[in-house]
Enzyme design. Structure first.
Site, PDB file in Angstrom:
ATOM      1  N   GLY A 118      -4.916  -6.482   5.181  1.00  0.00           N
ATOM      2  CA  GLY A 118      -6.071  -5.636   5.438  1.00  0.00           C
ATOM      3  C   GLY A 118      -7.176  -6.239   6.266  1.00  0.00           C
ATOM      4  O   GLY A 118      -7.845  -5.534   7.025  1.00  0.00           O
ATOM      5  N   GLY A 166      -9.793  -4.588   0.809  1.00  0.00           N
ATOM      6  CA  GLY A 166      -9.047  -4.564   2.065  1.00  0.00           C
ATOM      7  C   GLY A 166      -9.383  -3.355   2.906  1.00  0.00           C
ATOM      8  O   GLY A 166     -10.439  -2.738   2.760  1.00  0.00           O
ATOM      9  N   ASP A 167      -8.456  -2.972   3.767  1.00  0.00           N
ATOM     10  CA  ASP A 167      -8.709  -1.888   4.714  1.00  0.00           C
ATOM     11  C   ASP A 167      -8.466  -0.491   4.136  1.00  0.00           C
ATOM     12  O   ASP A 167      -8.993   0.493   4.650  1.00  0.00           O
ATOM     13  CB  ASP A 167      -7.826  -2.057   5.950  1.00  0.00           C
ATOM     14  CG  ASP A 167      -6.339  -1.923   5.606  1.00  0.00           C
ATOM     15  OD1 ASP A 167      -5.884  -2.643   4.697  1.00  0.00           O
ATOM     16  OD2 ASP A 167      -5.640  -1.122   6.242  1.00  0.00           O
ATOM     17  N   THR A 181       0.853  -1.179   0.000  1.00  0.00           N
ATOM     18  CA  THR A 181       0.000   0.000   0.000  1.00  0.00           C
ATOM     19  C   THR A 181       0.892   1.233   0.000  1.00  0.00           C
ATOM     20  O   THR A 181       2.061   1.145   0.357  1.00  0.00           O
ATOM     21  CB  THR A 181      -0.860   0.030   1.286  1.00  0.00           C
ATOM     22  OG1 THR A 181      -1.458  -1.247   1.505  1.00  0.00           O
ATOM     23  CG2 THR A 181      -1.964   1.051   1.206  1.00  0.00           C
TER      24      THR A 181
END
Length: 330
Positions: free
Chosen positions: A252, A228-229, A198
């Site tokens: 995530g 994901g997060d 990320t």
């Protein structure tokens, strides 16, 4: 005599009170910025001097863009967006141009941004033709009534906002494609830590406003529209002028389950602890449930954290006091 004592008493009281109410005043930074380019199995033995220089060069370029905006009185919103765009445009990081591939050989991108001044936020998820997803996330925040848009709907919205739309071939990079083929061959042997990455940025501007942003290509070899997060406010991204700004990177699913970014802010507010202590507790919680990754954060005084439970994290920071550093390994 009494007239002279009273003003002196008032002066002493004011000085003492200032230290009680504002213990970090002496260390306060007018502005600060922190960036990350993902955390994971990042070992010195796997890097040639040339490769290390290449990564640090892009991190430096991104950092300088954000620092310049803040130094000249610009907003943390602008600094975060422009900084992340540099990382999205680089094939080195898992965001934008360097996004990893899904199991079906596509690129699906996520991003989010949050403004600590009023807790406004925007995000896009599962997009495949927006050149800079972080800019789309900001448009969602500022020019729509929503927080998150996904898939083709997010792309249609981006077009109405005049953002650059690209053919999916733009996101193709040979090394990411080759990596997918390797994973497909030995899928059962791979751990989630080998597959994610990320980019993110947190910034504090001279007006005291915090912003956090995160952008990603998600997890290599992901299936079924997995998200994901990174685009989830409170999990991978959070900013609140009353506490801190946080951007996360890692596996995530674990960050979502813990709501890591918001949890750090909440611990600071409700337990009255520092960003450093709250971040350490968040990483401990992550480790306890088997999650891997890292976080970057800034509080309202410009105090910086860069924490991880992995072997490394691409990261850098600078501030108005002239302090700056670029790091890769743990």
């Amino acid at each position: 005599m009494k007239k002279a004592i009273l003003p002196l008493f008032i002066i002493i009281t004011l000085i003492v009170s200032s230290f009680i109410l504002y213990p970090d005043a002496e260390n306060k930074s007018d502005y600060a910025i922190v960036i990350h380019g993902g955390a994971g199995t990042i070992l010195r033995k796997d890097f040639t001097p040339e490769k290390e220089t290449l990564y640090k060069k892009v991190l430096q370029e991104a950092l300088q863009i954000g620092d310049s905006i803040l130094r000249n009185g610009g907003s943390s919103l602008d600094a975060v967006e422009k900084t992340i765009r540099i990382l999205e445009n680089s094939p080195l990081f898992n965001a934008g141009k360097g996004a990893v591939f899904t199991n079906s050989g596509k690129n699906e991108l996520d991003a989010s941004i949050m403004w600590g001044k009023d807790l406004n936020a925007g995000a896009v998820a599962g997009v495949d033709d927006i050149k800079n997803p972080i800019s789309a996330a900001r448009k969602v925040m500022e020019n729509s009534e929503h927080v998150m848009l996904s898939g083709h709907g997010a792309s249609e919205f981006a077009k109405t906002q005049g953002l650059e739309i690209v053919d999916q071939s733009y996101f193709f990079t040979q090394n990411r494609w080759d990596h997918l083929q390797e994973i497909l061959k030995k899928e059962k042997e791979m751990t989630p830590e080998d597959r994610h990455g990320t980019v993110g940025c947190v910034a504090l501007d001279k007006d005291g406003n915090l912003t956090a942003g995160t952008s990603t290509g998600g997890m290599m070899n992901k299936r079924f529209g997995r998200i994901g997060d990174s685009p989830i406010i409170g999990a991978g991204t959070y900013a609140n002028n009353a506490s801190c700004a946080v951007s996360c990177t890692g596996h995530g699913e674990f960050f979502i389950r813990l709501g890591v970014a918001k949890d750090i802010s909440s611990m600071m507010e409700y337990q009255n602890i520092s960003l450093e202590e709250a971040s350490n507790k968040a990483i401990d919680k992550l480790t306890q449930i088997g999650g891997t990754g890292g976080i970057i954060g800034l509080d309202k005084n410009g105090n910086i954290v860069m924490k991880m439970n992995t072997n490394g994290m691409y990261r850098a920071y600078s501030n108005s006091k002239g302090e700056t550093e670029i790091l890769i390994y743990k």
